[in-house]
Design an enzyme around this catalytic site. Structure first.
Site, PDB file in Angstrom:
ATOM      1  N   ASP A  69       1.200  -0.700  -0.244  1.00  0.00           N
ATOM      2  CA  ASP A  69       0.005  -0.048   0.148  1.00  0.00           C
ATOM      3  C   ASP A  69       1.035   1.443  -0.036  1.00  0.00           C
ATOM      4  OD1 ASP A  69      -2.413  -1.303  -0.340  1.00  0.00           O
ATOM      5  OD2 ASP A  69      -2.433  -1.321   1.687  1.00  0.00           O
ATOM      6  N   SER A 189      -6.869   3.144  13.947  1.00  0.00           N
ATOM      7  CA  SER A 189      -5.696   3.206  15.382  1.00  0.00           C
ATOM      8  C   SER A 189      -5.983   3.748  16.126  1.00  0.00           C
ATOM      9  CB  SER A 189      -4.364   2.880  15.017  1.00  0.00           C
ATOM     10  OG  SER A 189      -3.536   4.433  14.245  1.00  0.00           O
TER      11      SER A 189
END
Length: 288
Positions: A69, A189
């Protein structure tokens, strides 16, 4: 008539698997009668001639990124301005963006070259930092723009406005301003929600805020976000774009963030399933 005539190959990773995949991909594209150009790192692995990034972006009509990514984020920021569609071959660890598997690469890229694919457009954010009338810098981000403390483990104070309206003044380790694409990265997160990538929205997620009532907020991505660094105490902070291109900030500096006028074009194999990606990468339903 071919849909694509000139293909650019991008990669940032090393290793035998990457090199072997690049060799297979290059040979295949050449046999299809396509002109193939390569970024610096990909050309180095193939012992071939590289094309400078900006020149590469101007010449190609399809980009194939081999890696993870992070590799696609780098290529995406470059190619969005030129509206070049991107295909990602997954040799990374996560793979929310790169969804072509090496074992199926030639089959799936053949289909894409023949026009059998799904396309989606991904929003980017544009941020600019100011010190009074002086522009400190600006850049774009595909995942997120992040304000965070510099060098020390300490909180920073900042005030947020949206479309000219005061939102709050808070103390926290920082703030993540995320696109829907980035909602499965740092924003997740930090306790933010997952947004479907088709949404025209941005998320503001505080990082370790000093109050439990400070929560993430989702806003239209065309809104103007303004952040002012607090003056009550010395502040040393950084403004980061997808984890790179840091701009140092001090007390009183201002940040302005809004949607980039250009979007990244991402091509997927016909069977692409966003919810399958979420299930597999986030291990939903896994029994402990």
């Amino acid at each position: 008539m071919k849909l694509f005539t000139t293909v650019g190959i991008f990669s940032k990773q090393d290793g035998e698997a990457v090199q072997a995949t690049l060799e297979t991909l290059y040979d295949f594209l050449v046999t299809q009668g396509l002109k193939v150009l390569m970024s610096t790192h990909a050309a180095h692995l193939l012992n071939s001639t590289a094309t400078a990034d900006e020149e590469l972006a101007k010449q190609i009509d399809l980009a194939i990124v081999v890696g993870g990514d992070g590799s696609l984020l780098t290529a995406g920021r470059l190619l969005a301005a030129h509206q070049v569609p991107i295909v990602g071959v997954n040799l990374g660890r996560v793979g929310f963006l790169v969804d072509v598997l090496p074992a199926q690469m030639l089959e799936q890229i053949t289909a894409i070259l023949n026009g059998d694919y799904l396309e989606d457009e991904r929003c980017l954010l544009k941020a600019c930092a100011w010190r009074g009338e002086d522009k400190l810098g600006e850049n774009i981000a595909l995942n997120d723009v992040v304000l965070h403390a510099r060098n020390k483990v300490r909180m920073i104070e900042f005030t947020t406005y949206i479309d000219g309206f005061f939102v709050n003044t808070q103390r926290a380790d920082g703030l993540v301003i995320s696109t829907p694409t980035g909602s499965t990265a740092y924003a997740l997160s930090s306790g933010g929600p997952i947004l479907h990538t088709s949404l025209e929205a941005s998320i503001l997620v505080p990082i370790s805020p000093h109050t439990l009532t400070s929560r993430p907020i989702v806003i239209p991505n065309q809104s103007l976000i303004e952040i002012e660094m607090g003056n009550d105490r010395p502040v040393e902070a950084l403004l980061s774009f997808d984890g790179h291109h840091d701009i140092p900030l001090v007390s009183g500096d201002q940040i302005k963030i809004t949607a980039s006028p250009k979007k990244m074009r991402l091509l997927h194999p016909r069977h692409y399933d966003y919810y399958h990606i979420l299930r597999s990468k986030l291990h939903w339903g896994t029994q402990l």
